[in-house]
Design a protein around this motif. Structure first.
Motif, PDB file in Angstrom:
ATOM      1  N   GLU A   1       0.823  -1.205   0.000  1.00  0.00           N
ATOM      2  CA  GLU A   1       0.000   0.000   0.000  1.00  0.00           C
ATOM      3  C   GLU A   1       0.861   1.261   0.000  1.00  0.00           C
ATOM      4  N   VAL A   2       1.947   1.225   0.778  1.00  0.00           N
ATOM      5  CA  VAL A   2       2.868   2.365   0.815  1.00  0.00           C
ATOM      6  C   VAL A   2       3.478   2.589  -0.567  1.00  0.00           C
ATOM      7  N   ILE A   3       3.883   1.506  -1.214  1.00  0.00           N
ATOM      8  CA  ILE A   3       4.492   1.609  -2.544  1.00  0.00           C
ATOM      9  C   ILE A   3       3.492   2.175  -3.547  1.00  0.00           C
ATOM     10  N   ASN A   4       2.256   1.689  -3.502  1.00  0.00           N
ATOM     11  CA  ASN A   4       1.231   2.158  -4.438  1.00  0.00           C
ATOM     12  C   ASN A   4       0.928   3.634  -4.243  1.00  0.00           C
ATOM     13  N   GLU A   5       0.999   4.091  -2.988  1.00  0.00           N
ATOM     14  CA  GLU A   5       0.776   5.512  -2.700  1.00  0.00           C
ATOM     15  C   GLU A   5       1.943   6.362  -3.186  1.00  0.00           C
ATOM     16  N   THR A   6       3.141   5.787  -3.118  1.00  0.00           N
ATOM     17  CA  THR A   6       4.354   6.536  -3.433  1.00  0.00           C
ATOM     18  C   THR A   6       4.627   6.582  -4.928  1.00  0.00           C
ATOM     19  N   ILE A   7       4.452   5.456  -5.578  1.00  0.00           N
ATOM     20  CA  ILE A   7       4.795   5.353  -6.998  1.00  0.00           C
ATOM     21  C   ILE A   7       3.507   5.234  -7.798  1.00  0.00           C
ATOM     22  N   GLN A   8       3.192   6.268  -8.525  1.00  0.00           N
ATOM     23  CA  GLN A   8       1.991   6.249  -9.342  1.00  0.00           C
ATOM     24  C   GLN A   8       2.355   6.212 -10.817  1.00  0.00           C
ATOM     25  N   GLN A   9       1.487   5.629 -11.606  1.00  0.00           N
ATOM     26  CA  GLN A   9       1.701   5.568 -13.041  1.00  0.00           C
ATOM     27  C   GLN A   9       1.576   6.963 -13.638  1.00  0.00           C
ATOM     28  N   PRO A  10       2.417   7.281 -14.617  1.00  0.00           N
ATOM     29  CA  PRO A  10       2.317   8.595 -15.247  1.00  0.00           C
ATOM     30  C   PRO A  10       0.948   8.801 -15.898  1.00  0.00           C
ATOM     31  N   ILE A  11       0.458  10.033 -15.813  1.00  0.00           N
ATOM     32  CA  ILE A  11      -0.836  10.355 -16.390  1.00  0.00           C
ATOM     33  C   ILE A  11      -0.646  10.809 -17.834  1.00  0.00           C
ATOM     34  N   LYS A  12      -1.408  10.218 -18.733  1.00  0.00           N
ATOM     35  CA  LYS A  12      -1.297  10.584 -20.146  1.00  0.00           C
ATOM     36  C   LYS A  12      -1.778  12.020 -20.354  1.00  0.00           C
ATOM     37  N   ASN A  13      -1.038  12.745 -21.199  1.00  0.00           N
ATOM     38  CA  ASN A  13      -1.403  14.113 -21.582  1.00  0.00           C
ATOM     39  C   ASN A  13      -1.417  15.094 -20.401  1.00  0.00           C
ATOM     40  N   LEU A  14      -0.722  14.753 -19.335  1.00  0.00           N
ATOM     41  CA  LEU A  14      -0.628  15.660 -18.193  1.00  0.00           C
ATOM     42  C   LEU A  14       0.172  16.896 -18.587  1.00  0.00           C
ATOM     43  N   ASN A  15      -0.280  18.069 -18.162  1.00  0.00           N
ATOM     44  CA  ASN A  15       0.467  19.287 -18.474  1.00  0.00           C
ATOM     45  C   ASN A  15       0.696  20.123 -17.224  1.00  0.00           C
ATOM     46  N   ALA A  16       1.516  21.156 -17.359  1.00  0.00           N
ATOM     47  CA  ALA A  16       1.920  21.977 -16.215  1.00  0.00           C
ATOM     48  C   ALA A  16       0.726  22.681 -15.577  1.00  0.00           C
ATOM     49  N   SER A  17      -0.223  23.124 -16.390  1.00  0.00           N
ATOM     50  CA  SER A  17      -1.389  23.843 -15.863  1.00  0.00           C
ATOM     51  C   SER A  17      -2.201  22.972 -14.909  1.00  0.00           C
ATOM     52  N   GLN A  18      -2.322  21.674 -15.234  1.00  0.00           N
ATOM     53  CA  GLN A  18      -3.059  20.756 -14.366  1.00  0.00           C
ATOM     54  C   GLN A  18      -2.372  20.608 -13.013  1.00  0.00           C
ATOM     55  N   VAL A  19      -1.056  20.495 -13.042  1.00  0.00           N
ATOM     56  CA  VAL A  19      -0.294  20.352 -11.794  1.00  0.00           C
ATOM     57  C   VAL A  19      -0.438  21.602 -10.944  1.00  0.00           C
ATOM     58  N   ILE A  20      -0.256  22.753 -11.555  1.00  0.00           N
ATOM     59  CA  ILE A  20      -0.333  24.023 -10.815  1.00  0.00           C
ATOM     60  C   ILE A  20      -1.735  24.221 -10.240  1.00  0.00           C
ATOM     61  N   LYS A  21      -2.775  23.912 -11.008  1.00  0.00           N
ATOM     62  CA  LYS A  21      -4.158  24.060 -10.535  1.00  0.00           C
ATOM     63  C   LYS A  21      -4.434  23.138  -9.339  1.00  0.00           C
ATOM     64  N   ALA A  22      -3.918  21.895  -9.411  1.00  0.00           N
ATOM     65  CA  ALA A  22      -4.134  20.953  -8.311  1.00  0.00           C
ATOM     66  C   ALA A  22      -3.482  21.455  -7.026  1.00  0.00           C
ATOM     67  N   VAL A  23      -2.293  22.020  -7.131  1.00  0.00           N
ATOM     68  CA  VAL A  23      -1.609  22.571  -5.958  1.00  0.00           C
ATOM     69  C   VAL A  23      -2.404  23.743  -5.393  1.00  0.00           C
ATOM     70  N   ALA A  24      -2.851  24.621  -6.281  1.00  0.00           N
ATOM     71  CA  ALA A  24      -3.637  25.781  -5.843  1.00  0.00           C
ATOM     72  C   ALA A  24      -4.940  25.339  -5.179  1.00  0.00           C
ATOM     73  N   ASP A  25      -5.612  24.353  -5.761  1.00  0.00           N
ATOM     74  CA  ASP A  25      -6.872  23.850  -5.188  1.00  0.00           C
ATOM     75  C   ASP A  25      -6.643  23.239  -3.815  1.00  0.00           C
ATOM     76  N   TYR A  26      -5.565  22.471  -3.674  1.00  0.00           N
ATOM     77  CA  TYR A  26      -5.290  21.815  -2.396  1.00  0.00           C
ATOM     78  C   TYR A  26      -5.074  22.841  -1.297  1.00  0.00           C
ATOM     79  N   PHE A  27      -4.301  23.885  -1.589  1.00  0.00           N
ATOM     80  CA  PHE A  27      -3.993  24.895  -0.575  1.00  0.00           C
ATOM     81  C   PHE A  27      -5.008  26.033  -0.550  1.00  0.00           C
TER      82      PHE A  27
END
Length: 456
Positions: free
Chosen positions: A349-375
């Motif tokens: 379970e720890v490994i599955n939480e730590t190592i995730q499969q890459p997301i297809k077509n992921l871009n920088a805007s999605q990452v930045i938005k997720a960080v902003a939403d979380y905080f």
């Protein structure tokens, strides 16, 4: 130029001359307090820092300082207050906070890196676990030690991220030093540091100093050479440095994430020189090698895990040895925090939480938005010049995730997040890479943000 501007300008240039970790450890909290009769007084947080800076960096700092203020004749280093950390250790070791202990440990870790060679002595051939995926590279390295500069020159080692290239080439440098009783001059440098040195030399008309630094040695080890591709001035200088060393039978050792022919931005003349030596690859580790590495790491730390748990880790983490060690660190951290052993299912379970499969077509805007939403902050604050304390941690996490999940270049990350310098992105990524396996709270934040990204 007031004192603060003078010192900040000096530090900006010093940062290009020494490694980022050393800069942060010794000079980040320094201040220029006053000037008197040509003497510049600089305060440092403790006696330990004062002694280190005086002995190792004074000449460099004074030279750079005088470029901005030619009236400066000498630097005197002061301890900002008498109740320093080192004083506290001598008076009452029991009263040191856990944070202070961490800072002390980090300082001693930095001391291990030889400022003359750039080598870290913890990298040895003895601790380099050999298997079918890296035995050719290891054999080539061993052969170079016996015949420095004459056999397999240049030695070009390539392989994916986290497979042990840096370990091997640094171990090779340390072994050469040991074998020849330090009579052979070795220098290890990242391509980033080499590039920064060239930039400094051009900007300050000090290229002769840079040439002396890299050509008056017997063994040059340069890491991640692919990053100099497309940087015309750096490639030009490295080409001439390469020729000067090669023609004098000096050993050149290079690492890259791919073979020379697959570095598209590299000049043809450099590519042909790299291909004229020995090219050895480090492939993905097989199961047996992963098991051997895990057992070696556990033995080095004096801790144990059940064979079933080790088997789960070795089976699930297949490609990246750095990731393998990171998972091991996290499992040991959780066990220590909970004061109980994890069973194979919990480890999975720890490994599955730590190592995730890459997301297809992921871009920088999605990452930045997720960080902003979380905080729960505005994306514009994250990507703009906002300096609020509430934005500092989210921005560092965003930098870390852009590098970790998208493998974006540091300059691109800095540009995306407030047009910041690439060194800010490098610092954020390295800092969080070290802290993520020690700080469970930070780790949980990053896992939660990755979950948000996965759900988008």
């Amino acid at each position: 130029m007031d004192l603060e501007q003078l010192w900040q300008s000096t530090l900006n240039e010093v940062e290009l001359q020494i490694s980022r970790p050393n800069f942060l450890t010794w000079l980040k909290n320094s201040k220029l307090t006053h000037k008197e009769n040509g003497i510049v007084f600089v305060s440092l947080p403790n006696n330990f820092a004062k002694e280190w800076v005086e002995n190792k960096y004074n000449k460099t700092i004074l030279s750079i300082l005088r470029n901005f203020d030619d009236s400066a004749k000498k630097i005197e280093y002061l301890v900002e207050n008498k109740n320093t950390l080192s004083h506290g250790i001598k008076q009452n070791k029991q009263k040191i906070s856990s944070d202070a202990e961490v800072r002390i440990q980090q300082s001693f870790t930095e001391l291990k890196i030889d400022p003359e060679t750039g080598l870290n002595p913890r990298y040895t051939l003895k601790s380099f676990v050999v298997g079918s995926s890296n035995e050719l590279a290891n054999a080539a390295a061993t052969a170079v030690i016996k015949d420095v500069g004459k056999k397999y020159n240049p030695l070009f080692i390539y392989g994916g991220v986290g497979l042990g290239k840096t370990h091997l080439i640094q171990a090779l440098g340390n072994e050469i030093k040991k074998e020849y009783n330090n009579k052979i001059k070795v220098r290890y440098v990242s391509s980033e540091k080499f590039t920064n040195d060239v930039i400094y030399g051009v900007r300050n008309k000090r290229m002769e100093d840079i040439k002396d630094k890299y050509r008056n040695i017997d063994v040059l080890i340069i890491d991640d050479i692919q990053f100099i591709g497309g940087k015309a001035t750096t490639e030009e200088e490295f080409f001439h440095t390469f020729n000067a060393l090669y023609e004098n039978n000096k050993q050149i050792i290079i690492s890259s994430d791919r073979p020379p022919r697959f570095i598209p931005t590299l000049e043809e003349r450099l590519r042909s020189r790299f291909e004229g030596g020995m090219i050895a690859d480090i492939g993905y580790p097989d199961y047996e090698l992963r098991m051997a590495i895990l057992k070696t790491k556990l033995q080095d730390r004096g801790v144990t895990l059940s064979d079933n748990v080790i088997d789960v880790i070795a089976s699930k983490v297949q490609k990246n040895l750095r990731e393998l060690e990171g998972v091991l660190n996290k499992i040991l951290f959780i066990q220590s925090a909970k004061n109980t052993e994890l069973n194979p299912k919990q480890v999975e379970e720890v490994i599955n939480e730590t190592i995730q499969q890459p997301i297809k077509n992921l871009n920088a805007s999605q990452v930045i938005k997720a960080v902003a939403d979380y905080f729960q902050i505005d994306v514009n604050d994250l990507t703009g010049r906002c300096r609020k304390n509430t934005v500092a941690e989210p921005r560092q996490i965003a930098m870390y995730l852009l590098r970790e999940m998208l493998d974006m270049s540091y300059p691109s990350i800095g540009e995306k997040l407030g047009k910041r310098d690439h060194t800010t992105a490098i610092y954020a990524y390295r800092k969080l890479s070290e802290e993520i396996n020690k700080d469970q709270n930070l780790n949980q934040k990053i896992i939660a943000i990755k979950d948000l990204i996965q759900k988008e």
